[in-house]
Design an enzyme around this catalytic site. Structure first.
Site, PDB file in Angstrom:
ATOM      1  N   SER A 177       0.855   8.496 -15.625  1.00 26.49           N
ATOM      2  CA  SER A 177       1.030   9.018 -16.980  1.00 26.49           C
ATOM      3  C   SER A 177       0.329   8.078 -17.952  1.00 26.49           C
ATOM      4  O   SER A 177      -0.863   7.824 -17.797  1.00 26.49           O
ATOM      5  CB  SER A 177       2.524   9.161 -17.302  1.00 26.49           C
ATOM      6  OG  SER A 177       2.714   9.749 -18.580  1.00 26.49           O
TER       7      SER A 177
ATOM      8  N   ASP B 135       9.194  10.896 -13.802  1.00 30.07           N
ATOM      9  CA  ASP B 135       8.537  11.900 -12.973  1.00 30.07           C
ATOM     10  C   ASP B 135       7.940  11.225 -11.740  1.00 30.07           C
ATOM     11  O   ASP B 135       7.280  10.194 -11.841  1.00 30.07           O
ATOM     12  CB  ASP B 135       7.436  12.602 -13.782  1.00 30.07           C
ATOM     13  CG  ASP B 135       6.920  13.850 -13.095  1.00 30.07           C
ATOM     14  OD1 ASP B 135       7.623  14.377 -12.215  1.00 30.07           O
ATOM     15  OD2 ASP B 135       5.813  14.305 -13.461  1.00 30.07           O
TER      16      ASP B 135
ATOM     17  N   HIS C  25      -0.372  13.047 -16.319  1.00 24.68           N
ATOM     18  CA  HIS C  25       0.208  13.842 -17.397  1.00 24.68           C
ATOM     19  C   HIS C  25      -0.830  14.084 -18.486  1.00 24.68           C
ATOM     20  O   HIS C  25      -1.403  13.138 -19.029  1.00 24.68           O
ATOM     21  CB  HIS C  25       1.431  13.138 -17.995  1.00 24.68           C
ATOM     22  CG  HIS C  25       2.601  13.109 -17.062  1.00 24.68           C
ATOM     23  ND1 HIS C  25       3.671  12.272 -17.232  1.00 24.68           N
ATOM     24  CD2 HIS C  25       2.875  13.827 -15.937  1.00 24.68           C
ATOM     25  CE1 HIS C  25       4.547  12.465 -16.265  1.00 24.68           C
ATOM     26  NE2 HIS C  25       4.085  13.405 -15.472  1.00 24.68           N
TER      27      HIS C  25
END
Length: 560
Positions: A380, A500, A407
Site C-alpha cells: 500500500s 489488508d 492499493h
C-alpha cells in the site's frame, strides 16, 4: 530582499516516492522553508517525516541542515525545515508561523493542498513557490491559481513521469504553470529561486481569497458572511447536504458549501460516484434481506395452512430477488467477473459469468499452472519503491509468476506497470481478464478491480464489494492463490497502512504455502506487515533488500 523562500508542495497517490526523489536532490543548506501536504487517511499514522529524514540521512549523512517534522500549532517558520501536514489537520501558513486547523475538508481531504497553497499566497505573495506532484484528481489546482494571482511561481511535475498524472495535469491545463519538469530537475529550480532576490511587497488580496482562506480554519466571520463567493448551484454537498455555491475562475469551476466543504468539478463527480455506489450496496442489502424475510414468512404461512398469505409473501420475496438482481447487475456493470468470488474470507466458485473453457483447454491450463509457483505480493503506502527494489533484484528468467496488489485510487489509470518495467528485467504488465499466468512475468491489479487467480492459472478481475474498504484487496488475491496453488503459493507483504493481507496470509499458510513480511526498520509504513506478523503465520520477517534472495530460494524446485 528575500528569495522565493516559501515552498509549498502538494501530492497524493505516488507522492511518497516523488517527495523522496525531490528531497534527495536538495542541497544540505536551503535558504527556504518547505511545507508539504500529502493526502493521508484521517485515522492513519503519518511517518512521512521519518521517511524524508531517512532519505536525507542516506544522501548527506549528518552534514545536512534539512529536517522534516510534523509541526506543532503556532510553530515559528524556519529555513531548512520541511513541515509535513499531520493526519486530519489542514496545514496553514500565517505571517511567520504555522497554524493547524480541523476545518472543513476540501476535495474530500484533510489535510488538503488548496488551503496550504491559498494561505501561503495570501501572506507571502511573490515569495511563494507552489509545486504539484503525483496524485489523482485535481487538489492543488485552485491553490496554484491563487499563488499565480499573488505573483508567485507555479511548478508541476511532468505528467508523463508521475505515477498518477491527475493532479499535475489538472494544474497544467488550468493554471499558467511556469515550469513543467521531472522531479529530479525541480530541486535545482527551487534552489535557484530561493537564492534569487525578489521584491517582498505583497499584492492586495481579493475578498474571495480572504474568505476562502479563513474558511479553512472555521473563522467565524467568514462562516457567517452571507455575501459569500460564487452563486448558488443546483447541487448538494456530498458531505453535509447543504447547497453548493459555484465559483468560476477562468476555465476552473469549483464548488463550496455554507459550512466550507469545497470541491473541484472532478472531485465532486468522484464523490458523487462513491455516494452512488454506497447507495446501491445499501439497496442490494435491503432487497436481499427483504427477500429472505419474505421467504421465511411464506414458509411459516404454509406451515400454518395460510395459503393466501404464503402466496403473498412468496410473491414479495420473488419481486425483491428480481430487484436485487437488477441492482447487482448495476454494481457489476455487466462485466465478466471471472471464476471466483469471496465472502468474509471464504473462497467460493462462481460460474455465472465465467468464460467457457473446453476440457482440453482446462487440462492444458491446469498442467501449466502446476509447473511453477505463484508469488502474490501486497503493498500500500510506499509500495512503489518497495516493489521496485524487490523486482529489480530478480532475474528475467525468474521461475515463477508474480501477482501484485498495490492499493490504488479507483477510477484513475495507474502508471505502476510502466514505471516498474523500467526498474526490472522482468516483464511487468497490468492484469487482464482471462489472461494466463506465465513465469517471469509480473501482473499488477488494475485500479478498482480485485485480482483473483483460478486453479487453471487464469486471471480474473472482479468488481465484488470492497474488502477492508479497498478494491483491489490483498486478502482476496492471497486467498485465491492459496486455494488455487496451495503449497506452490508464496505471499509477500510489503509496506502499507491498515491490515489488508493478514487474512490472506493465514489462508496461504493453511494450504501449505510460505509467507514473507518486510521488517519494521525497512518499511515506510508498518501497518500491513505488522498485521501479517501478528497472525503468527509468517515464515520470514526480513529487511526489504533480502526479500528477493528468499524468493529465489523458495521458488527453486528443491525448496517447494
Amino acid at each position: 530582499m528575500s528569495g522565493c523562500d516559501i515552498i509549498v508542495v502538494g501530492a497524493s497517490a505516488g507522492g511518497v516516492e516523488a517527495l523522496e526523489q525531490l528531497i534527495r536532490h536538495l542541497p544540505t543548506d536551503l535558504p527556504a522553508a518547505i511545507f508539504v501536504v500529502l493526502h493521508i487517511p484521517a485515522q492513519g499514522t503519518s511517518v512521512l517525516p521519518s521517511i524524508l529524514n531517512r532519505c536525507i540521512q542516506k544522501q548527506h549523512k549528518k552534514k545536512s541542515l534539512l529536517k522534516a517534522v510534523h509541526p506543532q500549532d503556532g510553530a515559528e517558520i524556519q529555513q531548512n525545515h520541511i513541515y509535513v501536514a499531520p493526519p486530519d489537520y489542514h496545514l496553514l501558513v500565517k505571517n511567520g508561523y504555522l497554524h493547524l486547523a480541523r476545518g472543513p475538508r476540501e476535495n474530500s481531504h484533510r489535510p488538503a493542498v488548496d488551503p496550504l497553497f491559498r494561505t501561503a499566497a495570501r501572506v507571502y505573495g511573490k515569495r511563494v513557490v507552489g509545486v504539484v506532484l503525483s496524485g489523482t484528481l485535481d487538489d492543488g489546482t485552485a491553490g496554484l491559481a491563487a499563488i499565480k494571482q499573488q505573483g508567485g511561481i507555479a511548478i508541476a511535475q511532468d505528467p508523463e513521469e508521475a505515477l498518477y498524472s491527475g493532479m499535475p495535469r489538472s494544474a497544467i491545463e488550468n493554471v499558467a504553470v511556469d515550469h513543467i519538469l521531472p522531479v529530479a530537475k525541480i530541486a535545482a529550480i527551487l534552489v535557484e529561486l530561493a537564492n534569487q532576490p525578489i521584491a517582498t511587497e505583497v499584492q492586495s488580496v481579493s475578498r474571495d481569497m480572504n474568505i476562502e482562506a479563513d474558511m479553512a480554519e472555521l473563522e467565524l466571520g467568514a462562516m457567517q458572511n452571507l455575501d459569500r463567493p460564487g452563486k448558488p448551484s443546483a447541487f448538494g454537498c456530498p458531505e453535509c447536504g447543504g447547497v453548493l455555491w459555484e465559483l468560476n475562475e477562468g476555465n476552473l469551476t469549483r464548488f463550496r458549501c455554507r459550512t466550507g466543504h469545497a470541491y473541484s468539478s472532478d472531485s465532486l463527480l468522484a464523490e458523487q460516484s462513491e455516494a452512488l455506489e454506497e447507495a446501491l450496496w445499501n439497496a442490494l442489502r435491503a432487497l436481499e434481506e427483504k427477500a429472505a424475510l419474505s421467504q421465511r414468512l411464506a414458509t411459516q404461512a404454509r406451515t400454518r395452512n395460510q395459503p393466501y398469505s404464503a402466496k403473498r409473501f412468496q410473491t414479495q420475496g420473488e419481486d425483491a430477488q428480481a430487484q436485487a438482481k437488477l441492482v447487482r447487475n448495476l454494481l457489476l456493470k455487466g462485466e465478466d467477473n471471472g471464476h471466483l468470488s469471496t465472502v468474509n474470507g471464504q473462497i467460493a466458485s462462481s460460474i455465472e459469468n465465467a468464460t467457457p473453457v473446453t476440457q482440453a483447454q482446462s487440462n492444458e491450463n491446469l498442467k501449466a499452472s502446476t509447473t511453477f509457483p505463484v508469488v502474490a505480493i501486497g503493498a500500500s503506502a510506499g509500495g512503489l519503491k518497495a516493489l521496485g527494489e524487490v523486482l529489480s533484484s530478480l532475474c528475467a528468467d525468474f521461475p515463477a509468476a508474480i501477482t501484485v496488489v498495490q492499493h490504488l485510487y479507483p477510477y484513475h489509470s495507474s502508471q505502476i506497470a510502466n514505471i516498474l518495467n523500467h526498474r526490472t528485467a522482468l516483464t511487468v504488465k497490468e492484469a487482464e481478464q482471462n489472461e494466463q499466468l506465465q513465469p517471469g512475468k509480473v501482473y499488477i491489479a488494475p485500479p478498482n478491480k480485485h485480482l483473483l487467480v483460478t486453479s487453471t492459472g487464469t486471471l480474473c478481475l472482479s468488481d465484488a464489494q470492497m474488502v477492508h474498504f479497498v478494491r483491489p484487496s490483498v486478502d482476496l488475491l492471497f486467498e485465491s492463490v492459496a486455494a488455487s496453488f496451495q503449497t506452490q503459493a508464496i505471499a509477500v507483504v510489503l509496506t502499507g497502512m491498515g491490515s489488508d493481507g493478514a487474512m490472506g496470509v493465514r489462508a496461504i499458510k493453511q494450504m501449505g504455502g510460505k509467507a514473507i513480511a518486510q521488517d519494521r526498520a525497512s518499511a515506510d509504513f508498518f501497518g500491513m506487515p505488522s498485521a501479517a506478523i501478528e497472525t503468527g503465520e509468517v515464515d520470514f520477517v526480513v529487511p526489504l533488500q533480502e526479500i528477493a534472495t528468499i524468493l529465489m530460494r523458495l521458488v527453486t524446485k528443491d525448496n517447494l
